[in-house]
Motif scaffolding. Structure first.
Motif, PDB file in Angstrom:
ATOM      1  N   PHE A 170       0.726  -1.121   0.202  1.00 18.26           N
ATOM      2  CA  PHE A 170       0.106   0.169  -0.047  1.00 18.26           C
ATOM      3  C   PHE A 170       0.656   1.173   0.129  1.00 18.26           C
ATOM      4  CE2 PHE A 170      -2.549  -3.026   2.550  1.00 18.26           C
ATOM      5  CZ  PHE A 170      -3.452  -3.286   1.802  1.00 18.26           C
ATOM      6  N   VAL A 171       0.775   2.070  -1.100  1.00 18.24           N
ATOM      7  CA  VAL A 171       1.401   3.405  -1.209  1.00 18.24           C
ATOM      8  C   VAL A 171       0.554   4.526  -0.551  1.00 18.24           C
ATOM      9  CG1 VAL A 171       2.888   4.682  -2.683  1.00 18.24           C
ATOM     10  CG2 VAL A 171       3.098   2.367  -2.968  1.00 18.24           C
ATOM     11  N   PHE A 172       0.933   4.986   0.400  1.00 13.66           N
ATOM     12  CA  PHE A 172       0.131   6.190   0.909  1.00 13.66           C
ATOM     13  C   PHE A 172       1.213   7.392   0.700  1.00 13.66           C
ATOM     14  CE2 PHE A 172      -0.700   2.554   3.598  1.00 13.66           C
ATOM     15  CZ  PHE A 172      -1.970   2.605   4.106  1.00 13.66           C
ATOM     16  N   VAL A 173       0.144   8.445   0.182  1.00 17.53           N
ATOM     17  CA  VAL A 173       0.780   9.742  -0.193  1.00 17.53           C
ATOM     18  C   VAL A 173      -0.066  10.926   0.312  1.00 17.53           C
ATOM     19  CG1 VAL A 173       1.231  11.247  -2.450  1.00 17.53           C
ATOM     20  CG2 VAL A 173       1.708   8.778  -2.449  1.00 17.53           C
ATOM     21  N   ASP A 174       0.590  11.790   1.009  1.00 13.28           N
ATOM     22  CA  ASP A 174      -0.198  12.794   1.443  1.00 13.28           C
ATOM     23  C   ASP A 174      -0.104  13.834   0.410  1.00 13.28           C
ATOM     24  OD1 ASP A 174      -0.437  15.300   2.802  1.00 13.28           O
ATOM     25  OD2 ASP A 174       0.334  14.798   4.583  1.00 13.28           O
ATOM     26  N   THR A 175      -1.200  14.215  -0.224  1.00  9.44           N
ATOM     27  CA  THR A 175      -1.295  15.168  -1.190  1.00  9.44           C
ATOM     28  C   THR A 175      -0.862  16.561  -0.790  1.00  9.44           C
ATOM     29  OG1 THR A 175      -3.465  15.237  -0.816  1.00  9.44           O
ATOM     30  CG2 THR A 175      -3.120  14.060  -2.385  1.00  9.44           C
ATOM     31  N   GLU A 176      -0.986  17.037   0.349  1.00  7.84           N
ATOM     32  CA  GLU A 176      -0.592  18.298   0.641  1.00  7.84           C
ATOM     33  C   GLU A 176       1.124  18.516   0.760  1.00  7.84           C
ATOM     34  OE1 GLU A 176      -2.989  19.635   4.230  1.00  7.84           O
ATOM     35  OE2 GLU A 176      -4.520  18.593   3.504  1.00  7.84           O
ATOM     36  N   THR A 177       1.624  17.489   1.454  1.00  2.00           N
ATOM     37  CA  THR A 177       3.061  17.517   1.626  1.00  2.00           C
ATOM     38  C   THR A 177       3.855  16.762   0.407  1.00  2.00           C
ATOM     39  OG1 THR A 177       3.294  15.379   2.751  1.00  2.00           O
ATOM     40  CG2 THR A 177       2.896  17.650   3.921  1.00  2.00           C
ATOM     41  N   GLY A 178       3.274  16.003  -0.267  1.00  5.35           N
ATOM     42  CA  GLY A 178       3.955  15.073  -1.227  1.00  5.35           C
ATOM     43  C   GLY A 178       4.484  14.050  -0.593  1.00  5.35           C
ATOM     44  N   LYS A 179       4.982  13.638   0.790  1.00  8.35           N
ATOM     45  CA  LYS A 179       5.487  12.725   1.122  1.00  8.35           C
ATOM     46  C   LYS A 179       4.709  11.487   1.067  1.00  8.35           C
ATOM     47  CE  LYS A 179       7.139  11.203   5.890  1.00  8.35           C
ATOM     48  NZ  LYS A 179       6.354  10.455   6.464  1.00  8.35           N
ATOM     49  N   SER A 180       5.401  10.289   0.543  1.00  6.46           N
ATOM     50  CA  SER A 180       4.886   9.125   0.538  1.00  6.46           C
ATOM     51  C   SER A 180       5.485   8.076   1.536  1.00  6.46           C
ATOM     52  CB  SER A 180       5.221   8.566  -0.978  1.00  6.46           C
ATOM     53  OG  SER A 180       6.408   8.241  -1.133  1.00  6.46           O
ATOM     54  N   GLU A 181       4.917   7.154   1.527  1.00 10.86           N
ATOM     55  CA  GLU A 181       5.053   5.690   2.749  1.00 10.86           C
ATOM     56  C   GLU A 181       4.669   4.442   2.108  1.00 10.86           C
ATOM     57  OE1 GLU A 181       4.711   4.150   7.089  1.00 10.86           O
ATOM     58  OE2 GLU A 181       3.268   5.716   6.529  1.00 10.86           O
ATOM     59  N   SER A 182       5.440   3.632   1.763  1.00 10.68           N
ATOM     60  CA  SER A 182       4.966   2.299   1.396  1.00 10.68           C
ATOM     61  C   SER A 182       5.068   1.374   2.646  1.00 10.68           C
ATOM     62  CB  SER A 182       6.143   1.743   0.349  1.00 10.68           C
ATOM     63  OG  SER A 182       6.021   2.542  -0.786  1.00 10.68           O
ATOM     64  N   VAL A 183       3.863   0.587   2.637  1.00 14.81           N
ATOM     65  CA  VAL A 183       3.599  -0.362   3.709  1.00 14.81           C
ATOM     66  C   VAL A 183       3.444  -1.805   3.169  1.00 14.81           C
ATOM     67  CG1 VAL A 183       2.246  -0.981   5.664  1.00 14.81           C
ATOM     68  CG2 VAL A 183       2.686   1.360   5.251  1.00 14.81           C
ATOM     69  N   ALA A 184       4.224  -2.687   3.255  1.00 14.22           N
ATOM     70  CA  ALA A 184       4.035  -3.977   3.193  1.00 14.22           C
ATOM     71  C   ALA A 184       2.576  -4.652   3.803  1.00 14.22           C
ATOM     72  CB  ALA A 184       5.228  -4.922   3.369  1.00 14.22           C
ATOM     73  N   ASN A 185       1.809  -5.247   2.668  1.00 15.54           N
ATOM     74  CA  ASN A 185       0.650  -5.614   3.170  1.00 15.54           C
ATOM     75  C   ASN A 185       0.720  -6.999   4.008  1.00 15.54           C
ATOM     76  OD1 ASN A 185      -1.861  -6.635   3.399  1.00 15.54           O
ATOM     77  ND2 ASN A 185      -2.266  -6.895   1.156  1.00 15.54           N
ATOM     78  N   PRO A 186       0.445  -6.882   5.229  1.00 11.61           N
ATOM     79  CA  PRO A 186       0.752  -8.001   6.256  1.00 11.61           C
ATOM     80  C   PRO A 186      -0.383  -9.030   6.124  1.00 11.61           C
ATOM     81  CG  PRO A 186      -0.345  -6.244   7.367  1.00 11.61           C
ATOM     82  CD  PRO A 186       0.143  -5.648   5.968  1.00 11.61           C
ATOM     83  N   LEU A 187      -1.368  -8.672   5.026  1.00  7.56           N
ATOM     84  CA  LEU A 187      -2.402  -9.669   4.862  1.00  7.56           C
ATOM     85  C   LEU A 187      -2.305 -10.364   3.615  1.00  7.56           C
ATOM     86  CD1 LEU A 187      -5.162  -7.345   6.055  1.00  7.56           C
ATOM     87  CD2 LEU A 187      -4.225  -9.276   7.248  1.00  7.56           C
ATOM     88  N   ILE A 188      -1.217 -10.348   2.925  1.00 10.02           N
ATOM     89  CA  ILE A 188      -1.142 -10.769   1.468  1.00 10.02           C
ATOM     90  C   ILE A 188      -1.306 -12.328   1.257  1.00 10.02           C
ATOM     91  CG2 ILE A 188       1.442 -11.024   1.405  1.00 10.02           C
ATOM     92  CD1 ILE A 188       1.270  -9.875  -1.334  1.00 10.02           C
ATOM     93  N   ASP A 189      -0.833 -12.924   2.347  1.00  9.29           N
ATOM     94  CA  ASP A 189      -0.824 -14.516   2.420  1.00  9.29           C
ATOM     95  C   ASP A 189      -1.792 -14.909   3.601  1.00  9.29           C
ATOM     96  OD1 ASP A 189       0.882 -14.855   0.367  1.00  9.29           O
ATOM     97  OD2 ASP A 189       2.458 -14.620   1.699  1.00  9.29           O
ATOM     98  N   ALA A 190      -2.771 -14.157   4.189  1.00  7.93           N
ATOM     99  CA  ALA A 190      -3.706 -14.445   5.224  1.00  7.93           C
ATOM    100  C   ALA A 190      -4.730 -15.470   4.455  1.00  7.93           C
ATOM    101  CB  ALA A 190      -3.957 -13.337   5.765  1.00  7.93           C
ATOM    102  N   ALA A 191      -5.487 -16.053   5.494  1.00 10.68           N
ATOM    103  CA  ALA A 191      -6.822 -16.945   4.930  1.00 10.68           C
ATOM    104  C   ALA A 191      -7.808 -15.839   4.529  1.00 10.68           C
ATOM    105  CB  ALA A 191      -6.957 -17.805   5.933  1.00 10.68           C
ATOM    106  N   GLY A 192      -8.852 -16.392   4.154  1.00 13.17           N
ATOM    107  CA  GLY A 192      -9.948 -15.644   3.437  1.00 13.17           C
ATOM    108  C   GLY A 192     -10.494 -14.387   4.711  1.00 13.17           C
ATOM    109  N   GLY A 193     -11.068 -13.326   3.745  1.00  7.51           N
ATOM    110  CA  GLY A 193     -11.798 -12.231   4.519  1.00  7.51           C
ATOM    111  C   GLY A 193     -10.571 -11.013   4.775  1.00  7.51           C
ATOM    112  N   VAL A 194      -9.737 -11.054   3.839  1.00  3.56           N
ATOM    113  CA  VAL A 194      -8.586 -10.193   3.966  1.00  3.56           C
ATOM    114  C   VAL A 194      -8.878  -8.734   3.822  1.00  3.56           C
ATOM    115  CG1 VAL A 194      -6.783 -11.663   3.638  1.00  3.56           C
ATOM    116  CG2 VAL A 194      -7.646 -10.538   1.628  1.00  3.56           C
TER     117      VAL A 194
END
Length: 110
Positions: free
Chosen positions: A26-50
């Motif tokens: 998930f790439v989060f971008v603050d549109t006011e500052t232009g700052k971005s942060e990438s977060v690895a999805n902790p649920l990518i390999d989780a069982a259903g209901g992610v």
């Protein structure tokens, strides 16, 4: 405003991932500052209901907009309940490309 874009890798140059709940990053971008942060999805390999649990990841980081290819029914309900606006990006560009299209008003709501 914080915009979340689903991506295949970290960074705004990463290609957009079409799946929401199973997106590698998930790439989060603050549109006011232009700052971005990438977060690895902790649920990518989780069982259903992610989907609903992935919405919680967005909420914890203050995202009010999601740009992705598609979302499942349970995720869509959780997104709506969380007050997050979701938009469809069907292109094959980068997270930065998707953000530019969102900013220009060129994306359709999901």
């Amino acid at each position: 405003m914080i915009v979340c874009i689903t991506a295949r890798a970290a960074g705004t140059d990463a290609p957009v991932e079409q799946r929401f709940g199973r997106a590698p990053y998930f790439v989060f971008v603050d549109t006011e500052t232009g700052k971005s942060e990438s977060v690895a999805n902790p649920l990518i390999d989780a069982a259903g209901g992610v989907g609903p649990r992935a919405v919680q990841v967005l909420a914890e980081r203050g995202a009010t907009v999601l740009v992705t290819g598609q979302v499942g029914g349970n995720a869509a309900r959780a997104i709506e309940a969380g007050g997050i606006k979701a938009y469809a990006y069907r292109g094959s560009g980068s997270a930065a490309d998707a953000l530019a299209e969102y900013t220009a008003g060129d994306l359709q709501p999901l």
